[in-house]
Design a protein around this motif. Structure first.
Motif, PDB file in Angstrom:
ATOM      1  N   ASP A  21      -4.659  -5.992   0.691  1.00 59.15           N
ATOM      2  CA  ASP A  21      -5.829  -6.351   1.501  1.00 59.15           C
ATOM      3  C   ASP A  21      -5.859  -7.852   1.786  1.00 59.15           C
ATOM      4  OD1 ASP A  21      -6.608  -3.733   1.450  1.00 59.15           O
ATOM      5  OD2 ASP A  21      -8.220  -3.998  -0.008  1.00 59.15           O
TER       6      ASP A  21
ATOM      7  N   VAL B  81      -3.143  -2.694  -4.232  1.00 61.24           N
ATOM      8  CA  VAL B  81      -4.157  -2.410  -3.209  1.00 61.24           C
ATOM      9  C   VAL B  81      -4.832  -3.708  -2.767  1.00 61.24           C
ATOM     10  CG1 VAL B  81      -6.393  -1.318  -2.747  1.00 61.24           C
ATOM     11  CG2 VAL B  81      -4.611  -0.042  -3.966  1.00 61.24           C
TER      12      VAL B  81
ATOM     13  N   HIS C  44       0.827  -1.212   0.000  1.00 62.23           N
ATOM     14  CA  HIS C  44       0.000   0.000   0.000  1.00 62.23           C
ATOM     15  C   HIS C  44       0.862   1.263   0.000  1.00 62.23           C
ATOM     16  CE1 HIS C  44      -3.979  -2.050   1.400  1.00 62.23           C
ATOM     17  NE2 HIS C  44      -3.490  -2.534   0.287  1.00 62.23           N
ATOM     18  N   ASP C  45       1.987   1.234   0.715  1.00 63.78           N
ATOM     19  CA  ASP C  45       2.901   2.388   0.720  1.00 63.78           C
ATOM     20  C   ASP C  45       3.386   2.720  -0.684  1.00 63.78           C
ATOM     21  OD1 ASP C  45       2.790   2.713   3.384  1.00 63.78           O
ATOM     22  OD2 ASP C  45       4.807   1.990   3.829  1.00 63.78           O
TER      23      ASP C  45
ATOM     24  N   VAL D 267       1.940   2.249  -3.456  1.00 62.03           N
ATOM     25  CA  VAL D 267       0.870   2.925  -4.211  1.00 62.03           C
ATOM     26  C   VAL D 267       0.777   4.375  -3.766  1.00 62.03           C
ATOM     27  CG1 VAL D 267      -1.630   3.027  -4.616  1.00 62.03           C
ATOM     28  CG2 VAL D 267      -0.465   0.816  -4.546  1.00 62.03           C
ATOM     29  N   VAL D 268       0.802   4.581  -2.455  1.00 60.47           N
ATOM     30  CA  VAL D 268       0.644   5.924  -1.899  1.00 60.47           C
ATOM     31  C   VAL D 268       1.824   6.818  -2.299  1.00 60.47           C
ATOM     32  CG1 VAL D 268       0.596   7.216   0.275  1.00 60.47           C
ATOM     33  CG2 VAL D 268      -0.851   5.197  -0.012  1.00 60.47           C
TER      34      VAL D 268
END
Lengths: 329, 329
Positions: free
Chosen positions: A118, A114, A88-89, A91-92
């Motif tokens: 999950d 993402v 997720h990092d 992507v962010v």
């Protein structure tokens, strides 16, 4: 022959158990129904991270004379949580490289990062439920919330030149120290250790996580980063309010403040800007001051373990914070 | 006066408990440390979803003469999981609208949607740990993994014209039915119901979720979608392999197959393409055939509850699948 690095020494002492953790990770990262999942996770898992967090869980359990078989589950759990947050990092941060290899979001797409993140979160959750220990569930649920809160806080203070060192520590406690701390604490809890010991392990992990993150921030401005599979100047280019930048800002004169406003707040970066940033940082002795902070947290971390009886694992854990700080210089 | 919709009737019967669920949701979606979190969650939570999933948990618990106070926690848990998946779905789908309002990723950014979604997942996890009930943790951990797996599978079969109805059902069981099913099941478990009843609630939720998703797919091609806060033709434009498309493809002639290859597989869509897609769908009676499938699952759902003694809640739950299918025509 020089002494092995503390991390490598832990890996030797805990080799059999780390083997079991790796097997469990391989088994649980699979998915019959969605072949994309093992593709993405294999890319990350095989990239050969240091597996520091699961090692902390195993070492903490061993220090407390653990007899439960579930320390393996918990070690795999913390690695899954860590891997999910990495996905997720990336992507962010819109990162293109991680551990010296292209990131999953670049090889597949943000969507896969993402959703596979999950999936790993939910797999970590299944693993910890299997331990049947309500207290470790409570610790890991709280750590997960603190991690996510820290990540959101980091996002909202990004590029905000008014960010204080207090806010920085709050972000770091969330995004890094919460999982280090939980990894150590659950090792003690699953072994049924005394509260005093559980609390010592928690403090050790918290302070180790903070010194680890400060050392990581330092690496990004200290020029040795290329050897760590990280791009020198990444934090500058991503306009992150890391500790060296916060310390440099506090001392900058008017023209230097204009420079930071343009490059960090507005994001208007040109050729030669990284070099100028490094000059300002050198001018105010920011590297030494940041290293002093990393050392402060490393000392705090080491002293937390003094309540534990001497053993090779304890001494190796005590050597770890110094090593973490030393790799940053 | 016509009879109230089953969903509204459940809302009336369970009004006090739904009030408690809403209070708990408001309290737990907050964050002292990261103000972005309540901004984003308030946007979603106040958008006034139907709160169908928490209502299923409360209704299931009530059917089993629940005396535990934790059905409120579990109802809030399933709504948090649902809201977290909505935030991540909107990033994955690059959606601009949800429930007739701009999506969070459009109002803030994808980063906030990813991280606030993670925060809500971890908050849901804390809520369920507070119940102290290991079996509900197991059910919800498994549901979370099934949801994530379904989402990844949906991503990997996107735009794949070879997608079968079996694969479609597998995706739907993950992305929609797993949470409906878990929402009902944990209501029974927390109430300490017999295995036969728990299993009936699980089957009811599974089949209800499948009919709900098929009805949702149908709406997207049936022209009434504007009233549901959804854009007609969204699934076509997003090139989703939804059930009407799968059924149309199976009957298409060579020139129609070329049309689908261009518009769905390649994504080359032009003015008038949606109208042509609707014509092909009408030509092969796909709307009726899809509705027949939705009805099949609705019947399965209703019959699952026959083992339960008659009561107003049971009868309202039995009326719900028919209503779900009827809104799609």
């Amino acid at each position: 022959m020089s002494a092995p690095k503390p991390h490598d020494r832990l890996g030797q002492i805990l080799a059999d158990e780390m083997g079991a953790v790796n097997e469990l990770i391989q088994a649980r990262m699979a998915s019959e129904n969605a072949p994309r999942i093992p593709e993405v996770t294999a890319h990350l898992v095989n990239a050969g991270g240091k597996r520091l967090r699961p090692m902390l869980t195993l070492a903490s359990a061993a220090l407390c004379n653990n007899e439960s078989p579930y320390h393996i589950h918990l070690a795999a759990t913390v690695e899954f949580i860590h891997t999910a947050t990495l996905l997720h990092d990336d992507v962010v941060d819109e990162s293109a490289q991680r551990r010296g290899r292209p990131t999953a979001n670049l090889l597949w797409d943000n969507q896969s990062s993402v959703l596979v993140g999950d999936y790993l979160f939910s797999r970590s959750f299944q693993l910890m439920v299997e331990t049947g220990n309500m207290r470790v569930l409570d610790i890991l649920a709280n750590a997960s919330a603190t991690i996510a809160e820290g990540e959101v806080l980091q996002l909202t203070v990004a590029q905000d030149l008014a960010t204080t060192e207090d806010t920085y520590i709050k972000v770091v406690r969330g995004k890094t120290a919460a999982l280090f701390s939980a990894a150590c604490k659950v090792g003690g809890v699953i072994a049924g250790a005394d509260e005093k010991i559980v609390s010592a392990l928690e403090s050790y992990g918290d302070a180790l996580g903070i010194s680890f993150q400060i050392a990581d921030d330092l690496l990004d401005y200290s020029g040795h980063a290329a050897t760590m599979g990280k791009n020198v100047g990444d934090d500058f280019r991503e306009r992150k309010m890391s500790l060296p930048l916060i310390k440099a800002l506090a001392q900058s004169d008017a023209s230097e403040l204009d420079f930071w406003k343009r490059t960090i707040a507005k994001g208007d970066q040109r050729d030669g800007d990284l070099e100028q940033a490094l000059e300002i940082i050198a001018k105010y002795g920011v590297i030494d001051a940041t290293r002093a902070d990393a050392t402060f947290w490393a000392e705090k971390s080491k002293s937390a373990l003094e309540v534990l009886p001497q053993s090779e694992i304890r001494d190796t854990l005590i050597a770890l914070p110094d090593y973490v700080v030393s790799r940053a210089v």
